[in-house]
Enzyme design. Structure first.
Site, PDB file in Angstrom:
ATOM      1  CE  LYS A   1      -6.668  -0.090   6.678  1.00 50.36           C
ATOM      2  NZ  LYS A   1      -7.536   0.239   5.553  1.00 50.36           N
TER       3      LYS A   1
ATOM      4  CD  GLN B   1      -6.487  -4.468   4.346  1.00 55.67           C
ATOM      5  OE1 GLN B   1      -7.400  -5.168   4.772  1.00 55.67           O
ATOM      6  NE2 GLN B   1      -6.675  -3.227   3.975  1.00 55.67           N
TER       7      GLN B   1
ATOM      8  CG  HIS C   1      -1.854   0.985   1.481  1.00 56.32           C
ATOM      9  ND1 HIS C   1      -1.554   2.251   1.913  1.00 56.32           N
ATOM     10  CD2 HIS C   1      -3.205   0.952   1.328  1.00 56.32           C
ATOM     11  CE1 HIS C   1      -2.673   2.960   2.018  1.00 56.32           C
ATOM     12  NE2 HIS C   1      -3.688   2.195   1.668  1.00 56.32           N
TER      13      HIS C   1
ATOM     14  CG  ASP D   1       0.957  -2.256   6.169  1.00 56.74           C
ATOM     15  OD1 ASP D   1       0.069  -2.421   7.019  1.00 56.74           O
ATOM     16  OD2 ASP D   1       0.792  -1.595   5.125  1.00 56.74           O
TER      17      ASP D   1
ATOM     18  CB  CYS E   1      -3.810   3.471  -1.244  1.00 61.70           C
ATOM     19  SG  CYS E   1      -4.983   4.728  -0.794  1.00 61.70           S
TER      20      CYS E   1
END
Ligand SMILES: Cc1ncc(COP(=O)(O)O)c(C=O)c1O
Length: 404
Positions: free
Chosen positions: A222, A199, A119, A196, A361
């Site tokens: 999220k 998600q 992302h 990261d 993104c």
């Protein structure tokens, strides 16, 4: 899982006269009433600033805020809550690493390795750092199955590599990246690893200690929590050598007219008044997810993913961008030749369905995939097969509208 939708007040809504079908969970998730009640209750009954007051309300607020630091640490397998920095989101957490660690540790001629699934939040900060330090940015390519090319990754690593930046799950293809093995390879050449988890944290179990990464970022919004709360995990041995991210109140130990000393631990990075109510409500979101358990969450998402893939595969006009099921989480991107993804999303919206369309993104990934954008369905605990049946009806309308 059938009962879960009732815990989410937003599903009483209709969109264009149809019941809301929410399939944009990779963007942000919906909020359970238990979390909303904690958020509301804080302002109704407990509002005060933290870490400053010696009166009851302030002490209570401080205790509740710090209790969530402990809870978040446990949830992601950190060894201590002192490894947990609260930020406003994943993006801010990654930028904290860029400033607080990167400015000092990346030098001319160094290399930063990022994956082609990133992302913008885990790409653009490293582009900027590399540019300002005259370091090089190296990109791990994809295989035909939308997974990262393991051999190419090994070849990119060298003693020049100082940082490797990886997502656990792609927000476009849903690819689950083997971050543990990749972290070990990066450490073998002396690089640090930035993960990261935006998600993944609300979808698959996280154990940062076992993963052995150096930095790990994610966002509360999220994973059923409120917006405006993020987490940066930093391995304890690295935290002390990192410079503050922002300067001001709360992060100082002592201030003289012309100089200051700073607190240690995560508090050094939390200047100013944080999102107190948001952090406390985030604790309720963690409890809610923990009560369901990842076993059920993962099984449910895998079932929906398989069902959605099967549905989309019935239509040869639809191109699916998704790895084989063993590498995939509950996100699926697709495109229809000759139809703009925004047109797909508009027709879905007419049916009450929220899906994301466009670049997600992740513009370099779109270029890599050779598309100007995709439509994306992403699933969570409250989605059902019926939602995907509704999506199929909308898809048929798209194909009919464009005479395909
Ligand atoms: C993989 C990934 N990383 C980072 C982000 C950025 O998250 P935030 O906007 O909460 O900072 C997102 C948001 O979609 C994402 O999907």
């Amino acid at each position: 899982m059938q009962q879960i939708k009732k815990d989410f007040p937003i599903f009483k809504r209709t969109i264009n006269g149809k019941p809301l079908v929410y399939l944009d969970n990779a963007s942000t998730t919906q909020k359970p009433i238990v979390m909303l009640k904690v958020l509301e209750n804080f302002y109704f009954t407990s509002n005060a600033n933290i870490h400053r007051g010696i009166y009851t309300l302030s002490e209570e607020a401080t205790d509740k805020y710090e209790a969530v630091r402990k809870k978040a640490a446990k949830f992601i397998g950190a060894r201590t809550e002192e490894e947990i920095i609260f930020t406003k989101n994943t993006t801010e957490a990654i930028n904290c690493v860029r400033v607080s660690w990167g400015e000092k540790n990346i030098k001319k001629g160094d290399e930063i390795v990022v994956s082609s699934l990133e992302h913008h939040a885990n790409l653009v900060p490293w582009q900027e750092l590399a540019k300002s330090k005259q370091a090089a940015l190296k990109i791990i390519p994809l295989t035909n199955d939308y997974t990262l090319d393991a051999e190419a990754y090994k070849k990119l690593l060298s003693p020049k590599t100082k940082l490797v930046c990886l997502t656990v799950e792609s927000n476009v293809t849903g690819t689950i990246v083997p971050v543990k093995q990749m972290t070990a390879l990066a450490h073998a050449v002396g690089a640090k690893v930035m993960i990261d988890g935006a998600q993944s944290v609300g979808h698959i179990p996280t154990d940062v200690h076992n993963l052995n990464c150096d930095f790990f970022a994610f966002s509360a919004h999220k994973m059923l929590g409120p917006t405006g709360v993020g987490v940066l995990y930093v391995k304890q041995s690295l935290m002390e050598e990192m410079a503050p991210f922002m300067y001001g109140g709360e992060m100082v130990e002592s201030v003289k007219a012309t100089s200051a000393t700073y607190r240690s631990g995560p508090w050094k990075f939390e200047a100013g008044t944080p999102n107190i109510a948001g952090v406390i409500a985030f604790g309720a979101a963690i409890d809610y997810l923990s009560n369901i358990g990842f076993k059920k969450i993962m099984a449910h998402e895998q079932e929906l993913l398989a069902y959605a893939k099967k549905m989309l595969a019935k239509y040869p006009q639809v191109k699916i961008f998704s790895p084989s099921q063993k590498h995939a989480g509950g996100i699926i991107s697709f495109a229809i030749s000759g139809v703009h993804p925004h047109d797909i999303a508009t027709i879905f919206n007419n049916e009450g369905i929220a899906i994301r369309s466009g670049l997600h993104c992740a513009e370099p990934l779109m270029n890599y995939l050779g598309v100007y954008g995709t439509a994306r369905m992403s699933f969570y605990i409250y989605n059902t097969k019926k939602d995907i049946d509704t999506a199929e009806k909308a898809l048929k309308k798209v194909l009919k509208t464009f005479k395909l």
